[in-house]
Design a protein around this motif. Structure first.
Motif, PDB file in Angstrom:
ATOM      1  N   SER A  13      35.213  61.942  61.678  1.00 37.82           N
ATOM      2  CA  SER A  13      34.573  61.121  62.706  1.00 37.82           C
ATOM      3  C   SER A  13      33.075  60.984  62.447  1.00 37.82           C
ATOM      4  O   SER A  13      32.513  59.879  62.519  1.00 37.82           O
ATOM      5  CB  SER A  13      34.814  61.747  64.086  1.00 37.82           C
ATOM      6  OG  SER A  13      34.135  61.033  65.087  1.00 37.82           O
ATOM      7  N   THR A  14      32.436  62.106  62.103  1.00 42.66           N
ATOM      8  CA  THR A  14      30.996  62.072  61.844  1.00 42.66           C
ATOM      9  C   THR A  14      30.692  61.303  60.571  1.00 42.66           C
ATOM     10  O   THR A  14      29.707  60.543  60.507  1.00 42.66           O
ATOM     11  CB  THR A  14      30.445  63.504  61.754  1.00 42.66           C
ATOM     12  OG1 THR A  14      30.840  64.234  62.910  1.00 42.66           O
ATOM     13  CG2 THR A  14      28.924  63.504  61.661  1.00 42.66           C
ATOM     14  N   LEU A  15      31.525  61.480  59.548  1.00 37.26           N
ATOM     15  CA  LEU A  15      31.320  60.758  58.288  1.00 37.26           C
ATOM     16  C   LEU A  15      31.485  59.260  58.496  1.00 37.26           C
ATOM     17  O   LEU A  15      30.678  58.461  57.998  1.00 37.26           O
ATOM     18  CB  LEU A  15      32.311  61.263  57.242  1.00 37.26           C
ATOM     19  CG  LEU A  15      32.313  60.556  55.893  1.00 37.26           C
ATOM     20  CD1 LEU A  15      30.927  60.544  55.260  1.00 37.26           C
ATOM     21  CD2 LEU A  15      33.332  61.203  54.947  1.00 37.26           C
ATOM     22  N   ARG A  16      32.496  58.871  59.250  1.00 33.08           N
ATOM     23  CA  ARG A  16      32.717  57.441  59.479  1.00 33.08           C
ATOM     24  C   ARG A  16      31.554  56.837  60.256  1.00 33.08           C
ATOM     25  O   ARG A  16      31.095  55.728  59.953  1.00 33.08           O
ATOM     26  CB  ARG A  16      34.021  57.244  60.246  1.00 33.08           C
ATOM     27  CG  ARG A  16      34.425  55.784  60.379  1.00 33.08           C
ATOM     28  CD  ARG A  16      34.989  55.247  59.074  1.00 33.08           C
ATOM     29  NE  ARG A  16      34.564  53.892  58.810  1.00 33.08           N
ATOM     30  CZ  ARG A  16      35.108  53.123  57.872  1.00 33.08           C
ATOM     31  NH1 ARG A  16      36.078  53.577  57.113  1.00 33.08           N
ATOM     32  NH2 ARG A  16      34.656  51.902  57.670  1.00 33.08           N
ATOM     33  N   GLU A  17      31.075  57.556  61.249  1.00 29.38           N
ATOM     34  CA  GLU A  17      29.947  57.071  62.045  1.00 29.38           C
ATOM     35  C   GLU A  17      28.698  56.902  61.175  1.00 29.38           C
ATOM     36  O   GLU A  17      28.002  55.883  61.248  1.00 29.38           O
ATOM     37  CB  GLU A  17      29.661  58.051  63.178  1.00 29.38           C
ATOM     38  CG  GLU A  17      28.502  57.642  64.068  1.00 29.38           C
ATOM     39  CD  GLU A  17      28.206  58.673  65.144  1.00 29.38           C
ATOM     40  OE1 GLU A  17      27.636  58.287  66.181  1.00 29.38           O
ATOM     41  OE2 GLU A  17      28.527  59.856  64.953  1.00 29.38           O
ATOM     42  N   ALA A  18      28.431  57.901  60.330  1.00 26.34           N
ATOM     43  CA  ALA A  18      27.254  57.836  59.464  1.00 26.34           C
ATOM     44  C   ALA A  18      27.393  56.715  58.434  1.00 26.34           C
ATOM     45  O   ALA A  18      26.431  55.986  58.147  1.00 26.34           O
ATOM     46  CB  ALA A  18      27.047  59.172  58.761  1.00 26.34           C
ATOM     47  N   TYR A  19      28.587  56.560  57.891  1.00 29.27           N
ATOM     48  CA  TYR A  19      28.835  55.519  56.884  1.00 29.27           C
ATOM     49  C   TYR A  19      28.672  54.126  57.480  1.00 29.27           C
ATOM     50  O   TYR A  19      28.036  53.250  56.892  1.00 29.27           O
ATOM     51  CB  TYR A  19      30.237  55.707  56.314  1.00 29.27           C
ATOM     52  CG  TYR A  19      30.723  54.589  55.423  1.00 29.27           C
ATOM     53  CD1 TYR A  19      30.242  54.456  54.121  1.00 29.27           C
ATOM     54  CD2 TYR A  19      31.679  53.674  55.870  1.00 29.27           C
ATOM     55  CE1 TYR A  19      30.700  53.426  53.297  1.00 29.27           C
ATOM     56  CE2 TYR A  19      32.137  52.652  55.059  1.00 29.27           C
ATOM     57  CZ  TYR A  19      31.634  52.537  53.767  1.00 29.27           C
ATOM     58  OH  TYR A  19      32.084  51.527  52.958  1.00 29.27           O
ATOM     59  N   ASP A  20      29.229  53.922  58.669  1.00 26.69           N
ATOM     60  CA  ASP A  20      29.119  52.609  59.312  1.00 26.69           C
ATOM     61  C   ASP A  20      27.669  52.270  59.633  1.00 26.69           C
ATOM     62  O   ASP A  20      27.231  51.121  59.485  1.00 26.69           O
ATOM     63  CB  ASP A  20      29.970  52.569  60.577  1.00 26.69           C
ATOM     64  CG  ASP A  20      31.464  52.533  60.284  1.00 26.69           C
ATOM     65  OD1 ASP A  20      31.834  52.255  59.131  1.00 26.69           O
ATOM     66  OD2 ASP A  20      32.256  52.795  61.208  1.00 26.69           O
ATOM     67  N   ALA A  21      26.900  53.278  60.075  1.00 31.63           N
ATOM     68  CA  ALA A  21      25.481  53.047  60.363  1.00 31.63           C
ATOM     69  C   ALA A  21      24.728  52.717  59.082  1.00 31.63           C
ATOM     70  O   ALA A  21      23.834  51.855  59.071  1.00 31.63           O
ATOM     71  CB  ALA A  21      24.879  54.281  61.032  1.00 31.63           C
ATOM     72  N   TRP A  22      25.072  53.382  57.993  1.00 31.12           N
ATOM     73  CA  TRP A  22      24.450  53.118  56.686  1.00 31.12           C
ATOM     74  C   TRP A  22      24.759  51.702  56.229  1.00 31.12           C
ATOM     75  O   TRP A  22      23.879  50.990  55.737  1.00 31.12           O
ATOM     76  CB  TRP A  22      24.978  54.147  55.695  1.00 31.12           C
ATOM     77  CG  TRP A  22      24.544  53.988  54.279  1.00 31.12           C
ATOM     78  CD1 TRP A  22      23.286  54.113  53.782  1.00 31.12           C
ATOM     79  CD2 TRP A  22      25.398  53.720  53.153  1.00 31.12           C
ATOM     80  NE1 TRP A  22      23.292  53.939  52.409  1.00 31.12           N
ATOM     81  CE2 TRP A  22      24.575  53.694  52.010  1.00 31.12           C
ATOM     82  CE3 TRP A  22      26.771  53.512  53.005  1.00 31.12           C
ATOM     83  CZ2 TRP A  22      25.089  53.468  50.723  1.00 31.12           C
ATOM     84  CZ3 TRP A  22      27.281  53.288  51.731  1.00 31.12           C
ATOM     85  CH2 TRP A  22      26.436  53.259  50.614  1.00 31.12           C
ATOM     86  N   GLN A  23      25.987  51.280  56.431  1.00 30.17           N
ATOM     87  CA  GLN A  23      26.380  49.929  56.031  1.00 30.17           C
ATOM     88  C   GLN A  23      25.622  48.868  56.824  1.00 30.17           C
ATOM     89  O   GLN A  23      25.237  47.832  56.294  1.00 30.17           O
ATOM     90  CB  GLN A  23      27.887  49.750  56.273  1.00 30.17           C
ATOM     91  CG  GLN A  23      28.762  50.483  55.288  1.00 30.17           C
ATOM     92  CD  GLN A  23      29.219  49.568  54.170  1.00 30.17           C
ATOM     93  OE1 GLN A  23      28.520  49.409  53.161  1.00 30.17           O
ATOM     94  NE2 GLN A  23      30.363  48.968  54.332  1.00 30.17           N
ATOM     95  N   ALA A  24      25.414  49.132  58.103  1.00 25.81           N
ATOM     96  CA  ALA A  24      24.824  48.123  58.977  1.00 25.81           C
ATOM     97  C   ALA A  24      23.306  48.177  59.015  1.00 25.81           C
ATOM     98  O   ALA A  24      22.666  47.278  59.567  1.00 25.81           O
ATOM     99  CB  ALA A  24      25.359  48.300  60.405  1.00 25.81           C
ATOM    100  N   GLY A  25      22.717  49.175  58.391  1.00 22.59           N
ATOM    101  CA  GLY A  25      21.304  49.432  58.599  1.00 22.59           C
ATOM    102  C   GLY A  25      20.332  48.589  57.813  1.00 22.59           C
ATOM    103  O   GLY A  25      19.127  48.604  58.108  1.00 22.59           O
ATOM    104  N   GLY A  26      20.801  47.882  56.799  1.00 19.60           N
ATOM    105  CA  GLY A  26      19.894  47.047  56.014  1.00 19.60           C
ATOM    106  C   GLY A  26      18.909  47.865  55.190  1.00 19.60           C
ATOM    107  O   GLY A  26      19.122  49.050  54.902  1.00 19.60           O
ATOM    108  N   ASP A  27      17.809  47.250  54.815  1.00 17.43           N
ATOM    109  CA  ASP A  27      16.857  47.881  53.901  1.00 17.43           C
ATOM    110  C   ASP A  27      16.146  49.089  54.512  1.00 17.43           C
ATOM    111  O   ASP A  27      15.612  49.924  53.789  1.00 17.43           O
ATOM    112  CB  ASP A  27      15.808  46.860  53.446  1.00 17.43           C
ATOM    113  CG  ASP A  27      16.393  45.814  52.503  1.00 17.43           C
ATOM    114  OD1 ASP A  27      17.436  46.096  51.886  1.00 17.43           O
ATOM    115  OD2 ASP A  27      15.813  44.712  52.408  1.00 17.43           O
ATOM    116  N   ALA A  28      16.129  49.184  55.833  1.00 16.91           N
ATOM    117  CA  ALA A  28      15.442  50.314  56.474  1.00 16.91           C
ATOM    118  C   ALA A  28      16.294  51.578  56.492  1.00 16.91           C
ATOM    119  O   ALA A  28      15.805  52.662  56.819  1.00 16.91           O
ATOM    120  CB  ALA A  28      15.058  49.949  57.903  1.00 16.91           C
ATOM    121  N   THR A  29      17.573  51.457  56.090  1.00 12.42           N
ATOM    122  CA  THR A  29      18.483  52.598  56.177  1.00 12.42           C
ATOM    123  C   THR A  29      18.017  53.754  55.317  1.00 12.42           C
ATOM    124  O   THR A  29      18.093  54.919  55.724  1.00 12.42           O
ATOM    125  CB  THR A  29      19.903  52.168  55.754  1.00 12.42           C
ATOM    126  OG1 THR A  29      20.350  51.134  56.614  1.00 12.42           O
ATOM    127  CG2 THR A  29      20.867  53.339  55.840  1.00 12.42           C
TER     128      THR A  29
END
Length: 272
Positions: free
Chosen positions: A190-206
């Motif tokens: 659950s934590t990995l999926r949440e972090a991965y999805d945020a990384w995918q959506a975060g753009g250049d500032a990620t």
């Protein structure tokens, strides 16, 4: 802590296969009894078209692999050995963040479960100064485009005498209680999926946000370190941070050096 290995309960296949989307979104879990390597099986499934979020977890992995082709094996029912297929849409230049992102997610999940965990750059998770989890990422080319296979080995129920090396630990050794592997697996995924999805959506500032979050959890930052390099040389200095590309920043006698995970053999605390 369970003293009889035969009494260790297996993973609950029905429970894990039927997880509700609001528990672990976009994840499908396959539990297998025994495989040589969950990464190898995940690679095979990725080539066959497995979707982003496919996870294979094994009760027993007989030929597990780590960085630099190191091999390891754990007693049946004592660990979580799993691999997840991911198909990132972020630019290739961002892919080196995947092992660090995974380590950060495992660390965050363990902290939420009450363990005093920390990440060791680039791809280990520690409790105290002993390793509890390792990570291996493989990039592969499939007919549906590039994919990443994220492999995690987490020591859960091992007793002290079952640990492979003195520098390893398990959740059971660290806490004195053997946790439910199903609960730990769901928390980590659950934590990995949440972090991965945020990384995918975060753009250049990620990268910048990840660098700050990872550095805050990283026990390597702030240490005097020795970095062993592939050519046999070593870099010594103080690890002062993580840059937006995921590289370790080392301040040494010759100035500042930026070290990528793929360019090192070992990173250790420098001898005092």
């Amino acid at each position: 802590m369970t003293s009889d290995p035969a009494a260790r309960p297996p993973l609950d296949k029905t429970r894990l296969a039927g997880l509700a989307p609001d528990v672990v979104p976009d994840v499908h879990i396959l539990v297998v009894d025994e495989v040589p390597s969950t990464n190898a099986l995940a690679v095979e499934r990725a080539h066959a078209g497995a979707a982003d979020g496919f996870v294979v977890v094994a009760e027993h992995q007989s030929q597990g692999r780590g960085r630099l082709d190191r091999t390891w094996e754990t007693p049946r029912g004592t660990a979580l050995t799993f691999s997840m297929v991911l198909r990132p849409s972020v630019p290739t230049r961002s892919w080196p963040w995947l092992p660090l992102l995974t380590g950060y997610a495992v660390d965050k999940a363990l902290k939420a479960l009450g363990y005093d965990a920390g990440v060791k750059w680039p791809n280990d998770v520690l409790i105290g100064d002993r390793k509890v989890a390792g990570i291996l990422i493989e990039r592969i080319e499939t007919s549906e485009g590039p994919a990443a296979v994220v492999g995690v080995g987490l020591n859960v129920g091992m007793r002290e005498d079952e640990l492979p090396v003195p520098t390893a630990t398990s959740l059971a050794v660290a806490s004195g209680t053997e946790p439910d592997r199903n609960v730990v697996l769901v928390a980590v995924l659950s934590t990995l999926r949440e972090a991965y999805d945020a990384w995918q959506a975060g753009g250049d500032a990620t990268g910048l946000r990840l660098a700050e979050s990872y550095a805050a959890a990283c026990v390597t930052v702030g240490q005097d370190v020795r970095v062993d390099l592939p050519d046999g040389s070593a870099l010594t200095g103080r690890a002062t941070g993580i840059d937006p590309s995921g590289r370790l920043v080392v301040e040494g006698p010759g100035g500042t050096t930026y070290v990528a995970a793929g360019d090192v053999i070992h990173v250790r605390a420098a001898e005092q």
